[in-house]
Motif scaffolding. Structure first.
Motif, mmCIF file in Angstrom:
data_model
loop_
_atom_site.group_PDB
_atom_site.id
_atom_site.type_symbol
_atom_site.label_atom_id
_atom_site.label_comp_id
_atom_site.label_asym_id
_atom_site.label_seq_id
_atom_site.Cartn_x
_atom_site.Cartn_y
_atom_site.Cartn_z
ATOM 1 N N TYR A 6 29.973 100.342 -46.569
ATOM 2 C CA TYR A 6 29.032 100.473 -47.680
ATOM 3 C C TYR A 6 29.628 101.534 -48.586
ATOM 4 O O TYR A 6 29.852 102.672 -48.146
ATOM 5 C CB TYR A 6 27.654 100.908 -47.179
ATOM 6 N N LEU A 8 30.729 102.632 -53.038
ATOM 7 C CA LEU A 8 30.449 102.499 -54.459
ATOM 8 C C LEU A 8 31.782 102.222 -55.147
ATOM 9 O O LEU A 8 32.686 103.058 -55.108
ATOM 10 C CB LEU A 8 29.825 103.805 -54.960
ATOM 11 N N ILE A 32 27.253 99.134 -53.002
ATOM 12 C CA ILE A 32 25.812 99.413 -53.019
ATOM 13 C C ILE A 32 25.204 99.449 -54.417
ATOM 14 O O ILE A 32 23.982 99.454 -54.548
ATOM 15 C CB ILE A 32 25.476 100.707 -52.242
ATOM 16 N N ARG A 33 26.043 99.457 -55.451
ATOM 17 C CA ARG A 33 25.478 99.370 -56.800
ATOM 18 C C ARG A 33 25.209 97.904 -57.139
ATOM 19 O O ARG A 33 24.150 97.558 -57.641
ATOM 20 C CB ARG A 33 26.414 99.974 -57.846
ATOM 21 N N PRO A 36 22.272 96.373 -53.776
ATOM 22 C CA PRO A 36 21.552 97.522 -53.205
ATOM 23 C C PRO A 36 21.206 97.348 -51.721
ATOM 24 O O PRO A 36 21.076 96.235 -51.226
ATOM 25 C CB PRO A 36 20.275 97.589 -54.051
ATOM 26 N N LEU A 37 21.063 98.489 -51.056
ATOM 27 C CA LEU A 37 20.695 98.474 -49.642
ATOM 28 C C LEU A 37 19.340 97.800 -49.462
ATOM 29 O O LEU A 37 18.426 98.029 -50.240
ATOM 30 C CB LEU A 37 20.565 99.908 -49.119
ATOM 31 N N HIS A 85 17.499 104.388 -54.685
ATOM 32 C CA HIS A 85 18.694 104.562 -55.509
ATOM 33 C C HIS A 85 19.931 104.796 -54.637
ATOM 34 O O HIS A 85 19.911 105.637 -53.749
ATOM 35 C CB HIS A 85 18.498 105.741 -56.471
ATOM 36 N N TYR A 86 20.999 104.078 -54.953
ATOM 37 C CA TYR A 86 22.236 104.135 -54.153
ATOM 38 C C TYR A 86 22.855 105.532 -54.111
ATOM 39 O O TYR A 86 23.564 105.876 -53.188
ATOM 40 C CB TYR A 86 23.277 103.132 -54.673
ATOM 41 N N THR A 87 22.594 106.346 -55.114
ATOM 42 C CA THR A 87 23.248 107.645 -55.174
ATOM 43 C C THR A 87 22.870 108.552 -54.005
ATOM 44 O O THR A 87 23.595 109.488 -53.686
ATOM 45 C CB THR A 87 22.956 108.333 -56.528
ATOM 46 N N ARG A 91 28.338 108.617 -48.958
ATOM 47 C CA ARG A 91 29.304 107.524 -48.973
ATOM 48 C C ARG A 91 30.696 107.977 -48.570
ATOM 49 O O ARG A 91 31.032 109.127 -48.783
ATOM 50 C CB ARG A 91 29.404 106.924 -50.380
#
Length: 117
Positions: A6, A8, A32-33, A36-37, A85-87, A91
């Motif tokens: 996973y 970015l 993941i952007r 999304p999860l 949110h992926y952030t 990662r």
């Protein structure tokens, strides 16, 4: 379960790590952007990591912007943020042979490379 990373795609650190992986690494790449999860993805990660906290990045821009460091976050709060949110995901996250590797420390990346080699 497939071996998965996973990551970015727009993250320089993730790209550098992916380049350092063995060429024949049989991984499913999950940006993941773009993708999304899901709660299922997150549940799988948590079952291996032991907590949402272990997956949570306190370096995320939104963490600072929202003033989250001044709040006490519960596991439920962290789960909500990770899904929102992926952030907030530390990662990259690798799941290889039922074991999870979280983050970009040299120690973690060396472990991943040795497992994939």
């Amino acid at each position: 379960m497939k071996n998965t990373i996973y990551y970015l795609a727009s993250c320089d650190t993730c790209r550098k790590i992916i380049k350092s992986l063995p060429k024949d690494a049989n991984l499913e790449y999950h940006d993941i952007r773009q993708n999304p999860l899901t709660e299922e993805d997150l549940n799988t990660m948590v079952s291996l990591a032991g907590s949402y906290e272990a997956l949570f990045s306190r370096r995320a821009q939104l963490y600072k912007e929202r003033g989250l460091k001044n709040q006490v976050l519960t596991e439920e709060d962290i789960k909500t943020l990770l899904l929102e949110h992926y952030t907030f995901l530390s990662r990259p996250v690798f799941i290889i042979d039922g074991k999870i590797y979280i983050g970009n420390s040299q120690k973690v990346i060396n472990e991943v490379i040795s497992v994939l080699s």
